[in-house]
Design a protein around this motif. Structure first.
Motif, short mmCIF file in Angstrom:
data_model
loop_
_atom_site.label_atom_id
_atom_site.label_comp_id
_atom_site.label_asym_id
_atom_site.label_seq_id
_atom_site.Cartn_x
_atom_site.Cartn_y
_atom_site.Cartn_z
N ILE A 1 0.84 -1.21 0.00
CA ILE A 1 0.00 0.00 0.00
C ILE A 1 0.87 1.25 0.00
CG2 ILE A 1 -1.60 1.34 1.40
CD1 ILE A 1 -2.91 -1.26 2.24
N LEU A 2 1.89 1.27 0.90
CA LEU A 2 2.80 2.42 0.95
C LEU A 2 3.46 2.61 -0.40
CD1 LEU A 2 4.81 2.52 4.29
CD2 LEU A 2 2.95 3.97 3.52
N ARG B 1 2.55 1.59 -3.43
CA ARG B 1 1.67 2.04 -4.50
C ARG B 1 1.39 3.52 -4.38
NH1 ARG B 1 -3.47 -1.66 -5.14
NH2 ARG B 1 -4.12 0.24 -6.19
N GLN B 2 1.19 3.95 -3.14
CA GLN B 2 0.94 5.37 -2.92
C GLN B 2 2.15 6.18 -3.36
OE1 GLN B 2 -2.13 6.45 -1.70
NE2 GLN B 2 -1.29 8.32 -2.56
N ALA B 3 3.35 5.68 -2.99
CA ALA B 3 4.57 6.39 -3.36
C ALA B 3 4.67 6.50 -4.87
CB ALA B 3 5.78 5.67 -2.78
N ALA C 1 2.25 6.39 -7.03
CA ALA C 1 1.23 7.31 -7.51
C ALA C 1 1.70 8.74 -7.33
CB ALA C 1 -0.07 7.07 -6.75
N ASN C 2 2.24 9.05 -6.12
CA ASN C 2 2.70 10.41 -5.87
C ASN C 2 3.86 10.79 -6.77
OD1 ASN C 2 0.80 10.43 -3.94
ND2 ASN C 2 2.19 10.41 -2.19
N ALA D 1 5.21 8.68 0.57
CA ALA D 1 4.45 7.44 0.56
C ALA D 1 3.07 7.60 1.18
CB ALA D 1 5.22 6.34 1.29
N LEU D 2 2.78 8.76 1.77
CA LEU D 2 1.48 8.91 2.43
C LEU D 2 0.42 9.32 1.42
CD1 LEU D 2 2.36 10.69 5.77
CD2 LEU D 2 1.58 8.36 5.43
N PRO D 3 -0.80 8.86 1.62
CA PRO D 3 -1.86 9.30 0.72
C PRO D 3 -2.09 10.80 0.86
CG PRO D 3 -2.73 8.01 2.55
CD PRO D 3 -1.26 7.91 2.61
#
Lengths: 514, 257, 611
Positions: free
Chosen positions: A38-39, A41-43, A45-46, C463-465
């Motif tokens: 999850i971390l 994927r978020q990274a 995406a960002n 890494a945070l949303p």
């Protein structure tokens, strides 16, 4: 005899100890991996939202990083900058470890001294230094040095030692091209010295007369050193051989690299499974493998297959080099090995010049300012602050370990040694030190590790070590994850090497105990 | 195979089979510790296990309450087969008490807390009730005055008696003793053996690994002789000590008696 | 039957006193061998030179100590608003009151002999006299703002008074000098009195502006604004001590100690989150959201737990596992954090219920722990999500030494449970747990703390949303916690491995489950054995908090090294670096030295693993 079994139904899954054990572990593993996924994927995406591409190309892109000192002060790429930073880390670590060991041992012995004033001073040193944060000490020594007078035109000249707010210049030896062949001679001298020493020991044991193995070994080494000093060009015949090896490696197809790695992974897993079965084998066969054992075997096999797959996967990844070529990792590894042999070959060129040069430090006019010249050696302010603080700090801990180790050798040992008539120097050398060393070694190894990691505080005073260089690159390129992984790889490798050496000696020295 | 018909040496009537061990095998790595151990212990029976060190006698009784897992064969305790089923393991553990050579008391708890811990958390008794029966047990083993001391303050014999009381607190149907007197000074052995005798007279099913031949002769219904991981010979004490059949048994007895 | 044996009379021989006197002492301790003698002389000369150097550094006329004294508040609490200083003093008072009460209730402090006190005074005095004699001449020795000669005299007289006083105390006739008759707390009381006197009387040069705006120096008391609160708090502490001293034999010991321990644990979050942070609670939301959710969880969760704990081991396990999966799943969907955390806690409690649920009074206790935990969790989440009313220029209301202390306490408090779990996992028989714990511990320990801080400050935000932000202080706390947990885990592992195998076997044979054996048998013994190592870890962590200055938090060191030397207004302290750094070093030293002394005393008291 008839046996009545009250409850003999099939064990339900939620009561099966092996199932519970493994399912709970797998759940924990899944949760942990899920968390990272999850971390991650978020990274990603960002990253893509901010336009940062995520690959290793940045390592070879040109970069505007300047290092104040090291093997390469104006590196052309991030990877070279990181390499230079790593060398700077190692420079402080190795010199610091040597200095801290000597200082710490002296203070530790001083702490045991019957001499009142020596004892008190050693205690004072330890209690002061180890109770102040290392970073404060680094900053303090930096502040003390930059408060020294600056270099002015009147200072121009050569010096044995010269301090200023630019650091310390001092006379030092430097090495030339002939150094590496000469080192080969020295290495041969050490090996030969070992043989000579063993031979003299045998002579002593056979004849009973003192035969001075130490002097003989030293003499042999000296002979090799002197001969090597003049004869080092003779070794230049190695150069074409090494170049030959390099060109052979360049000719090998790149696919060999992943094949070798994958084979190693699969063989490793197979070897582990084979050994595991061997350890469980009995005359009755393998019938008694428990659920646990099967899980282990399956895990080892899966790990091997994954490792092999990764070898091919990673080998196929392409990377652009500084020169703009696009190479796969496999080709890069091949290139690296080839270049290594080339570099080794160049070291044996016959035109290198005298192995060592001794020069004094100098102050010269550079532009409008007086500066240290290129002769001798210069210890910059950041290097001095980090090195000095780290050495003093680690020495305090080593001193306590040395003291504890010597005290731990029981008083009875001392008395027994005196009772059999050994002299004080003999019983220190033959009885106390070997025993104390065994107690001291593991914690000292820990201190070496701490020192190695503590050099990273150099970032606080802008010493160009790997963390400081890395964070500069990180700020310029935004490539956080690769840099962090490089740091981890570097420090973990260093830690493993130090603990490997310590463990080796530890095993060697271990008392044979029942 | 069983002793004098259905009456035990302690005068009790023997009941049905309590522990059945059928073809039990156990390995430690390459070493086979148990080779086909087959035996049955009946209710209220007292069985003494003897044999040279490393013969597998301790391993066998440790398998009975699954401190070690056997790899082949069947062990059935009070009608419950020992498998991977945690419910069965929990049941066996609370029904089988065990006394160790090294006492294994918990040094950070008082004597009374040592005894009441398991009843409170496994049998889920209220604290007061557990302490009351704990004190009764301490009286039974003869050291009620030591209740609030810590194990480190007691002698070896007293510690072993506390350990016996601790096992009894779980109201076990079976008691296992793993060389309970081997770590004791000679003058303390008797006080522990007396407690064990009293226990045997009260009708407890017991398996005792020991080198105390006097105890075996006096209390045991049967003696099992272990060697090389299996039962070499079994019989009533008088039969066993006066007229051993097997050569190994004769050799062992000649060395020990 | 007895025969009497006549012994010849022998002349009475009084026992000879062992040889003593300064000459004997010197011969034995400094000049026992020629080598030792040379070593002594060299060492003494070096030590004297170093002492003189330190004095010369401290009293050099161009030293700007006023950079430290003027910025004392900045160093301690950074920019905490002046109007809300009462909050700081209230926090200090709470800690002092608890400390005084603990000293009384735990009967800390023994007695010492006049001889020891005398020797202590004498060595202090001789140091001062020595300083007066070898002190750097030609510069103003101005601890009292007096010129060199009078400064010299002041030093010598002060030192001489101490030496003489100490000597008189040391040589009290008879055995009384060796009687432990002086309570250590009495000595502490005298020390407090001396410090307070210094606060009120000693003057230091302080830079001020006259009407024309020109900077001059005047003499001001050391702690102009803080001496009154300090005095009041000291008096409060002493009063509390004597009250508790009077009460301690009249109230039951056990409950008192438990209450005190609970107050210590509760005091810290209350001080930081309630008193210092002063949250602006939205009571409407508390009533309509936090309270109903918490109550719902407490009641429904309590019913579930009661069912699970009721001896239905297997069903309980299934329910616990289902709750756990539900709780983990809740993190994958958008949801209030409160519900996620409460679900996770409920799952953990449900898993523990079959083994720790108890019966009767035990069940009630178990369920009240659940209710208390759920309530506290809700309370703290409500506190943390409310905005702070403390108006400070920087991002956090914590700064200076306060931040350093808060960082260390939070990191230690959170990393201890994590470290214990890691140590248990690393020593467990379950290979995947072992592998995970070992990987974590070795990776974290293999890389220096500074890289983890950089990761927390640069990588974590990435890494945070979007929308989730973690403040700098919280990130540092997190990084230090996870870092320190790996080291603590190794310490605890040492304790776990020291526990004999028989302890595990005995607990198994008694029918205790693995988790019960761990909680009741293994951990109490293991933790007791590693207390000294744990205190060592606390010291290391305290020192390590200084690293947060590199990632830009305004901790104690940051202010000493970067804030003060860049001040130009109202006074120009530009480049004044060595004075604040030396001050910082002394303050850090006082903290860690105290800790290490406590650890040494504990080590002696515990006898390392022996009861």
């Amino acid at each position: 005899m008839a046996v009545t079994v009250r409850e003999h139904e099939k064990t339900p899954l939620w009561r099966n100890a092996a199932f519970l054990k493994w399912s709970s572990q797998l759940l924990a593993l899944a949760v942990t991996l899920g968390f990272f996924v999850i971390l991650g994927r978020q990274a990603f995406a960002n990253f893509s939202a901010s336009g940062t591409t995520f690959d290793l190309d940045f390592l070879t892109d040109p970069i505007g990083v300047f290092l104040r000192e090291g093997i390469d002060t104006e590196p052309d790429s991030s990877i070279r900058a990181l390499a230079a930073g790593a060398m700077n880390t190692l420079r402080i670590s190795i010199t610091g470890i040597i200095a801290a060991t000597i200082l710490g041992t002296l203070i530790g012995i001083g702490r045991l001294s019957h001499n009142w004033i020596v004892n008190k001073i050693a205690t004072f040193y330890i209690e002061t230094i180890r109770n102040i944060p290392l970073l404060v000490q680094i900053f303090f020594w930096q502040a003390m040095v930059i408060a020294l007078p600056s270099l002015v035109a009147a200072d121009i000249g050569t010096y044995w030692f010269k301090g200023s707010n630019k650091g310390f210049g001092f006379a030092w030896v430097s090495w030339n091209g002939g150094f590496w062949p000469w080192i080969v001679f020295l290495g041969a001298g050490i090996i030969a010295g070992g043989f000579v020493s063993r031979w003299r020991h045998r002579v002593q044991e056979e004849t009973g007369k003192p035969s001075h193995p130490g002097y003989w070994a030293g003499g042999t080494l000296a002979v090799f050193a002197v001969v090597g000093w003049f004869a080092w060009p003779l070794l230049s015949f190695v150069e074409p051989i090494l170049h030959g090896i390099a060109s052979f490696i360049d000719a090998v197809p790149a696919i060999v690299v992943p094949i070798v790695l994958a084979a190693a992974a699969l063989l490793g897993a197979a070897w582990w499974i084979r050994n595991f079965f061997e350890s469980r084998r009995t005359p009755a066969g393998f019938g008694k493998l428990t659920d646990d054992d099967w899980f282990r075997v399956i895990f080892a096999g899966v790990a091997g297959v994954i490792g092999a797959g990764l070898a091919f996967l990673v080998s196929g990844v392409t990377i652009a080099t500084v020169s703009g070529e696009v190479l796969t990792v496999a080709e890069l590894v091949r290139l690296g090995i080839g270049n290594f042999f080339d570099w080794l070959g160049n070291g044996f060129a016959a035109d290198g010049g005298q192995p060592l040069n001794f020069t004094k430090a100098s102050v010269v006019q550079k532009g409008n300012f007086a500066q240290y010249g290129d002769t001798g050696a210069v210890m910059t302010v950041p290097f001095f602050a980090v090195w000095f603080a780290v050495t003093l700090y680690t020495a305090a801990f080593i001193a306590e370990i040395v003291r504890g180790g010597i005290l731990a050798v029981s008083k009875g040992q001392t008395e027994a040694a005196q009772a059999v008539g050994l002299k004080r120097s003999q019983f220190l050398r033959l009885i106390i030190l070997p025993q104390a060393f065994r107690i001291i070694l593991p914690p000292i190894g820990n201190q070496y590790l701490n020192l190695f990691k503590n050099t990273s505080l150099g970032i606080g005073v802008a010493y160009a070590e790997i963390v400081a260089v890395g964070s500069t690159i990180l700020n310029q390129t935004g490539q956080t994850l690769p840099i962090v992984l490089i740091w981890m790889a570097f420090f973990l490798t260093g830690s493993l090497m130090i603990s490997g050496v310590v463990n080796y000696y530890n095993r060697k020295m271990k008392l044979v105990e029942r | 195979m069983t002793g004098n018909g259905d009456v035990a040496a302690t005068g009790h009537t023997l009941g049905g089979p309590m522990i059945v061990s059928d073809g039990v095998k156990k390995w430690f790595g390459d070493f086979q510790a148990l080779k086909d151990v087959t035996a049955t212990v009946r209710e209220r029976e007292v069985v003494v296990v003897i044999g040279p060190s490393g013969s597998g006698k301790s391993t066998w009784i440790r398998c009975i309450n699954r401190l070690e897992a056997h790899q082949e064969g069947t062990i059935i305790v009070d009608g419950v087969e020992l498998t991977n089923d945690i419910k069965h393991i929990e049941k066996i553990r609370s029904e089988v008490g065990m006394v160790f050579q090294q006492f294994n008391l918990f040094p950070h708890l008082t004597v009374l807390d040592n005894i009441t811990l398991a009843p409170q958390w496994v049998r889920k008794l209220p604290k007061a009730e557990a302490e009351e029966s704990g004190m009764e047990l301490l009286e039974r083993v003869g050291i009620p005055e030591q209740a609030s001391k810590y194990p480190g303050q007691l002698s070896g014999g007293q510690q072993q008696r506390v350990a016996i009381a601790r096992s009894l607190a779980m109201k076990p149907k079976i008691m296992l003793f793993d060389e309970p007197t081997s770590a004791l000074d000679p003058e303390m052995i008797k006080e522990v053996l007396d407690v064990m005798k009293e226990l045997a007279l009260s009708g407890m099913t017991m398996i005792v690994v020991t080198h105390e031949m006097g105890f075996a002769k006096e209390v045991a219904d049967r003696v099992l002789f272990f060697d090389y991981g299996t039962i070499v010979e079994a019989g009533t004490p008088e039969h066993f000590f006066t007229n051993p059949q097997h050569d190994r048994t004769k050799l062992f007895l000649s060395q020990i008696l | 039957m007895t025969t009497k044996i006549e012994l010849p009379e022998i002349p009475e021989m009084a026992p000879e006193p062992p040889p003593h006197g300064p000459r004997v002492w010197l011969r034995e301790n400094l000049f026992s061998t020629p080598v030792s003698g040379v070593l002594s002389i060299v060492t003494i000369l070096v030590a004297l030179a170093a002492y003189r150097g330190v004095l010369a550094f401290i009293f050099a006329p161009d030293r700007r100590w006023e950079a430290v004294t003027y910025n004392a508040r900045l160093l301690m609490i950074q920019a905490y608003p002046n109007e809300q200083m009462t909050r700081i003093w209230l926090s200090v008072a709470i800690v002092v009151v608890l400390l005084a009460a603990s000293v009384a209730v735990y009967r800390i402090g023994g007695r010492t002999t006049p001889r020891k006190v005398g020797i202590g005074l004498m060595s202090l005095g001789s140091f001062i006299v020595l300083g007066g004699i070898i002190g750097p001449w030609g510069i103003a020795l101005s601890p009292f703002g007096i010129e060199s000669m009078r400064g010299f005299l002041a030093w010598v007289i002060m030192g001489a008074v101490l030496v003489i006083g100490g000597h008189l105390l040391r040589t009290i006739p008879g055995e009384r000098a060796k009687d432990p008759s002086i309570p250590i707390l009495g000595v502490v009381l005298v020390a407090i009195f001396v410090v307070l006197t210094v606060l009120w009387t000693v003057l230091l040069p302080q830079p001020v502006f006259d009407e024309a705006g020109v900077q001059t120096q005047t003499m001001e008391p050391i702690a102009m604004t803080t001496r009154l609160p300090w005095t009041l708090i000291a008096i409060l502490g002493i009063v509390v001590y004597f009250v508790m001293w009077f009460l301690r034999d009249r109230i039951p010991v056990g409950p008192t100690r438990k209450t005190l321990l609970g107050l210590w644990v509760a005091s810290f979050p209350v001080i930081v989150l309630v008193i210092l942070r002063d949250p602006d609670m939205d009571y409407g939301r508390v009533l309509t959201w936090y309270l109903p959710v918490a109550l719902g969880f407490i009641v429904i969760g309590g019913l579930i737990l009661n069912f699970v704990a009721g001896g239905r081991g297997e069903i309980g396990r299934v329910i616990g596992a289902a709750l756990l999966i539900l709780a983990f799943a809740s993190f994958a969907f958008p949801m209030e954090f409160l519900i996620r955390f409460l679900l996770l806690s409920l799952a953990m409690f449900a898993l523990a219920a079959p083994t720790f649920g108890g019966k009767g009074a035990g069940r009630v206790a178990f369920l009240s722990i659940w209710a208390g935990w759920a309530g506290l969790l809700t309370f703290f989440l409500a506190l943390l999500t409310a905005p702070s009313t403390v108006e400070v220029a920087s991002s956090s209301f914590l700064g200076g030494l306060l931040l350093t202390i808060v960082l260390s306490v939070v990191a230690i408090a959170l990393s201890l449970p994590l470290g214990i779990i890691l140590a248990l996992a690393r020593t467990s028989k379950m290979p995947i747990f072992r592998l995970m714990a070992t990987t974590y511990i070795e990776v974290v320990r293999g890389v220096p703390l500074i890289t983890w801080l950089i990761v927390a400050f640069i990588m974590l935000p990435v890494a945070l949303p979007p929308g989730v932000e973690i403040g700098g202080v919280a990130r540092a706390m997190g990084a230090m916690t996870f870092f320190s947990a790996a080291y603590l885990a190794e310490n605890v592992r040492g304790g776990l491995q020291a526990i004999p195998k028989g302890q595990y076997e005995a607990s198994e044979a008694m029918g205790l489950t693995t988790s019960q054996a761990t909680v009741f048998i293994v951990l109490p013994q293991a933790l007791r054995a590693v207390i000294p190592a744990l205190v060592g870890q606390v010291i290391a962590l305290f020192k390590d908090t200084s690293l947060v200055t590199i990632v830009g938090l305004f901790d104690f060191l940051h202010i000493a090294r970067l804030v003060i030397p860049s001040q130009t207004q109202p006074f120009n302290f530009l480049g004044v670096l060595r004075e604040p750094l030396l001050f910082a070093a002394v303050v850090y030293w006082m903290f860690t030295f105290t800790f290490s002394r406590i650890s040494q005393r504990m080590e002696k008291k515990l006898g390392v693993g022996e009861r």
